[in-house]
Design a protein around this motif. Structure first.
Motif, short mmCIF file in Angstrom:
data_model
loop_
_atom_site.label_atom_id
_atom_site.label_comp_id
_atom_site.label_asym_id
_atom_site.label_seq_id
_atom_site.Cartn_x
_atom_site.Cartn_y
_atom_site.Cartn_z
N UNK A 262 -2.04 10.02 -10.62
CA UNK A 262 -1.62 9.16 -11.28
C UNK A 262 -1.02 8.04 -10.42
N UNK A 263 -0.16 8.25 -9.47
CA UNK A 263 0.73 7.67 -8.87
C UNK A 263 -0.17 6.74 -8.03
N UNK A 264 -1.42 7.51 -7.43
CA UNK A 264 -2.17 6.72 -6.41
C UNK A 264 -3.16 5.90 -7.41
N UNK A 265 -3.64 6.36 -8.38
CA UNK A 265 -4.65 5.62 -9.26
C UNK A 265 -4.06 4.33 -9.87
N UNK A 266 -2.64 4.45 -10.08
CA UNK A 266 -2.06 3.14 -10.89
C UNK A 266 -1.76 2.31 -9.71
N UNK A 267 -1.36 2.77 -8.65
CA UNK A 267 -1.08 1.91 -7.51
C UNK A 267 -2.30 1.09 -6.82
N UNK A 268 -3.36 1.70 -6.81
CA UNK A 268 -4.83 1.16 -6.50
C UNK A 268 -5.29 0.23 -7.49
N UNK A 269 -4.78 0.67 -8.84
CA UNK A 269 -5.38 -0.44 -9.93
C UNK A 269 -4.37 -1.48 -9.96
N UNK A 270 -3.39 -1.63 -9.22
CA UNK A 270 -2.49 -2.94 -9.25
C UNK A 270 -1.58 -2.79 -10.27
N UNK A 271 -1.24 -1.56 -11.07
CA UNK A 271 -0.23 -1.39 -12.12
C UNK A 271 1.05 -1.44 -11.61
N UNK A 272 2.06 -1.96 -12.13
CA UNK A 272 3.42 -1.67 -11.87
C UNK A 272 3.87 -0.67 -12.75
N UNK A 452 -6.53 -8.29 -1.48
CA UNK A 452 -8.00 -8.35 -1.28
C UNK A 452 -8.49 -6.98 -1.11
N UNK A 453 -9.29 -6.70 -2.28
CA UNK A 453 -10.16 -5.44 -2.37
C UNK A 453 -11.50 -5.57 -1.64
N UNK A 454 -11.51 -4.42 -0.56
CA UNK A 454 -12.97 -4.38 0.06
C UNK A 454 -13.80 -3.06 -0.17
N UNK A 455 -15.10 -3.38 -0.25
CA UNK A 455 -15.99 -2.31 -0.72
C UNK A 455 -15.82 -1.36 0.43
N UNK A 456 -15.96 0.05 0.01
CA UNK A 456 -15.73 1.06 1.04
C UNK A 456 -17.00 1.06 1.88
N UNK A 457 -16.76 1.60 3.11
CA UNK A 457 -17.93 1.33 4.16
C UNK A 457 -18.76 2.61 3.80
N UNK A 618 -13.73 6.46 -4.04
CA UNK A 618 -13.88 5.75 -2.77
C UNK A 618 -12.85 4.96 -2.23
N UNK A 619 -12.63 5.10 -0.90
CA UNK A 619 -11.74 4.07 -0.15
C UNK A 619 -12.41 3.12 0.81
N UNK A 620 -11.75 2.05 0.95
CA UNK A 620 -12.18 1.03 2.03
C UNK A 620 -11.44 1.34 3.22
N UNK A 621 -12.22 0.85 4.31
CA UNK A 621 -11.39 1.00 5.73
C UNK A 621 -9.95 0.57 5.44
N UNK A 622 -9.76 -0.50 4.89
CA UNK A 622 -8.27 -0.79 4.93
C UNK A 622 -7.52 -0.02 4.08
#
Length: 736
Positions: A262-272, A452-457, A618-622
């Protein structure tokens, strides 16, 4: 499922199960609708001709309604919902409890409810819901005692009781809402649907919520990323202290409870994420009323030295910094303030300041281009009226280009000034730390909105080869694979050191002779996780000693665990750890968010140090690179205390390739590469994986694109020594 617009803007609402009986939910909902709703309320009940003075129809088909609120016994809810579908009603709120929360028959009813929603293309809220509200039309289709005040917050909650408590408090505080939804059991509509809807709603300034869980983590991340580009999302997620998942056999599984997901998912989602109701509304209030700061630099203007220091400390604890004033600002303050005043940040106008002095100091500070946000803090004095200060601040902030928060430290005398500041959108607090925390929320959301969200390589990999490795679990009683699954990493371009698994002393000696230099030998057993703890690892073994070392390792393993499955001994080329850094890359599949990647300090200390960070794949290089920057041991990767920087690019690529692997194959539920040895960038071999473990479940599937070519290892090096793969054989298809 269609748009949710009609759910909040119906012209006619049918209350299926409306009744005049005192104390009933059907009566409460009907009363609430009749009180303020701009549209028509149609009671539906074959037992009455009228309910609370409104004509009552026997069937929902007779109501010609846009929205149906169903409050009938659970045994006939499905009939009522099906009747709504037949009547062309597209939006249904099921108030009735007695579904999935009760198990057994209730769970079966809930499953059937979802099927009816799919069959008739219904938007269904609930079951077990308090109801829904929308203030623009005055619609209160709930059985709560309070209607919401109008405002710009849209609020969802899995707890109906939390909604009633919040509304009672919010009405007292003058806090308003646009829409309110009690999610209930989320049989059909869930938090993702409402985030997506409110993200497109121009009347919603901030999305807030209380959640106990998220149904589909990946879908939520995608929806929230879209929404938070323009609309802040602030959530309280309960259950953060629970492990949330069963203990796992791999390092990653041990460290990655559901809270990490949840910590990771909410952060990646841009949720405060707020940790309390207070934080939730502090953040929502300022996000909905103040502009975003262009910088992280805060100015404090106060008449109280002690509270000013408290505010300064709070700035240091947050993602903020104290602003440094320009020489012009300092000179203007020096001219305007008495000699005893502090003209640097925090500005202390001292306790005898009247309104004129305080106001002038605020004006000067707000005019400084170095100031990104301002906090006006005052303790009560005999020479300053809070009412006058609030009025001046209301006037000044109207022309200010930066966000402003206030802190009036007092009791009853602050009530009216706070109300006045709230009218103009200036949040006001008693505690300086709360005021600073609210400004911090603005800064954090600004960073989110600028992401800026990038697509995973996507890498060229050998999926067929990887699939064949996963299928090996068919051939054995144990559904875990160890280092015999090294080919899995190699198939995805994660370099591995040379070596083989042998099952005899003679073969151990033969393989060791083919290795350039000394070898590392490790026991291979899916039942022995911590091999070094039992003496199951030998380092620096020459070819002449390989046969004897083989016998020694087998004996130690048998003595430690006589019933363990021993697959042999791995003989592997040594990776020089002196100049490298042992890291770990792993994955644990979370029930809600799917593959949860881990990166951190590896080797034998991984579970002791717990220096790790997580992302949902999946994650992007960034994102992969950010993972390498977040761990406390990051300085080791970049060269600390005279060490050479390691090949961080190689580590980033390895994280990306592992991300693709676990995304392509949902069968993998746990995987460790430990250690992933990152060597100096100047060396030919960039990084080397020294240990790997994995667990899989379900049918291995080729989830990638067709026509992929084999992997390209480049100059990177990875040596995976221990792989565990767990599979449920019953989930695999029969061999033809």
């Amino acid at each position: 499922m269609g748009t949710l617009t009609d759910l909040f803007t119906p012209d006619r609402v049918a209350v299926v199960g409306a009744t005049p009986r005192e104390g009933s939910i059907g009566r409460a909902i009907t009363e609430n609708l009749l009180a303020d709703f701009d549209g028509e309320t149609v009671p539906v009940n074959p037992n009455y001709d009228a309910v609370l003075g409104e004509p009552c129809v026997p069937e929902v088909a007779d109501a010609d309604a846009d929205l149906a609120v169903v409050v009938v016994p659970p045994t006939i809810v499905l009939d009522a919902v099906e009747a709504c579908g037949e009547a062309g009603v597209t939006d249904v709120v099921v108030i009735t409890a007695g579904f999935g929360e009760t198990g057994g028959e209730g769970a079966a009813r809930e499953s059937r409810l979802a099927e009816l929603a799919d069959e008739y293309d219904l938007n269904v809220v609930g079951p077990n819901s308090l109801g829904v509200m929308s203030t623009p039309s005055g619609m209160n289709a709930t059985f709560g005692p309070e209607n919401a005040l109008p405002g710009g917050l849209s609020f969802m909650s899995q707890s109906g009781a939390f909604i009633t408590a919040v509304l009672d408090w919010a009405n007292d505080q003058g806090i308003g809402f646009k829409d309110v939804v009690s999610l209930g059991n989320k049989a059909v509509l869930d938090e993702t649907d409402f985030v997506e809807h409110w993200g497109d709603d121009e009347e919603t300034d901030v999305i807030i919520g209380y959640l106990e869980g998220i149904e589909d983590g990946r879908a939520f991340i995608d929806a929230a990323r879209e929404a938070t580009a323009d609309t802040p999302v602030v959530l309280v997620k309960s259950g953060r202290t629970s492990a949330g998942a069963q203990a796992a056999s791999s390092h990653t599984g041990t460290l990655a409870g559901s809270e990490k997901a949840y910590e990771a998912g909410l952060d990646q989602a841009g949720v405060l994420r707020a940790e309390s109701t207070e934080e939730l509304f502090d953040a929502a209030g300022i996000l909905g009323s103040q502009p975003l700061p262009e910088t992280d630099r805060v100015a404090v203007i106060t008449n109280a030295g002690g509270p000013g220091v408290m505010a300064t400390d709070a700035v240091g604890d947050a993602e903020l910094e104290m602003a440094s004033f320009s020489a012009k600002t300092t000179e203007r303050l020096r001219e305007a303030m008495p000699e005893e005043a502090n003209v640097h940040n925090p500005v202390d106008v001292i306790g005898d300041a009247d309104l004129d002095r305080f106001r002038e100091a605020i004006e000067i500070v707000l005019d400084d281009e170095n100031v990104g946000a301002a906090l006006v803090l005052s303790a009560p004095t005999a020479v300053l009226s809070f009412d006058d200060l609030a009025e001046s601040l209301a006037e000044l902030q109207a022309d200010a280009a930066v966000p402003v928060a206030a802190c009036l430290m007092g009791g009853d005398r602050t009530r009216e000034p706070k109300r006045r500041l709230q009218e103009v959108g200036v949040p006001c607090y008693f505690d300086p730390a709360r005021a600073v925390r609210s400004l911090d929320a603005l800064v954090r959301y600004r960073e989110i909105s600028e992401r800026e969200y990038a697509e995973p390589t996507t890498y060229d990999v050998d999926r067929e080869r990887a699939l064949s490795v996963l299928q090996r679990v068919r051939e054995r009683d144990d559904n875990r694979l160890g280092v015999e699954a090294m080919d899995l990493l190699d198939a995805y371009g994660i370099p591995t050191p040379d070596g083989e698994i042998v099952d005899s002393p003679e073969d151990a000696e033969m393989v060791a002779e083919e290795i350039d230099g000394d070898a590392v030998m490790k026991i291979v057993s899916p039942d022995i996780l911590h091999k070094s703890d039992i003496g199951g690892v030998a380092v620096g073994v020459s070819a002449a000693d390989a046969a004897e070392t083989y016998e020694t390792l087998i004996t130690r393993a048998r003595n430690y665990q006589p019933d363990a499955t021993i697959l042999g001994v791995q003989v592997q080329e040594m990776v020089d750890l002196e100049d490298g850094v042992e890291t770990i890359v792993g994955m644990n599949r979370d029930p809600q968010f799917g593959p949860l990647l881990m990166f951190g300090l590896g080797g034998i200390f991984v579970e002791v140090m717990e220096d790790t960070t997580f992302r949902v794949a999946p994650v992007s290089d960034r994102e992969a690179r950010t993972m390498t920057e977040e761990v406390q041991s990051a300085p080791l990767l970049r060269g600390a205390r005279g060490r050479e920087p390691v090949d961080v690019d190689g580590v980033v690529e390895t994280i990306g390739r592992l991300s693709q692997l676990v995304t392509d194959f949902p069968a993998i539920v746990e995987l460790d590469v430990n250690p992933l040895v990152a060597l100096p960038a100047a060396d030919a071999g960039g990084d080397a994986a020294g240990d790997a473990s994995a667990a899989a479940e379900g049918e291995p599937t080729d989830g990638g694109a067709d026509g992929a070519t084999g992997p390209d290892d480049g100059d990177r090096g990875v040596a995976a020594v221990d792989v565990r793969l767990t599979v449920d054989p019953a989930e695999l298809p029969d061999n033809d």
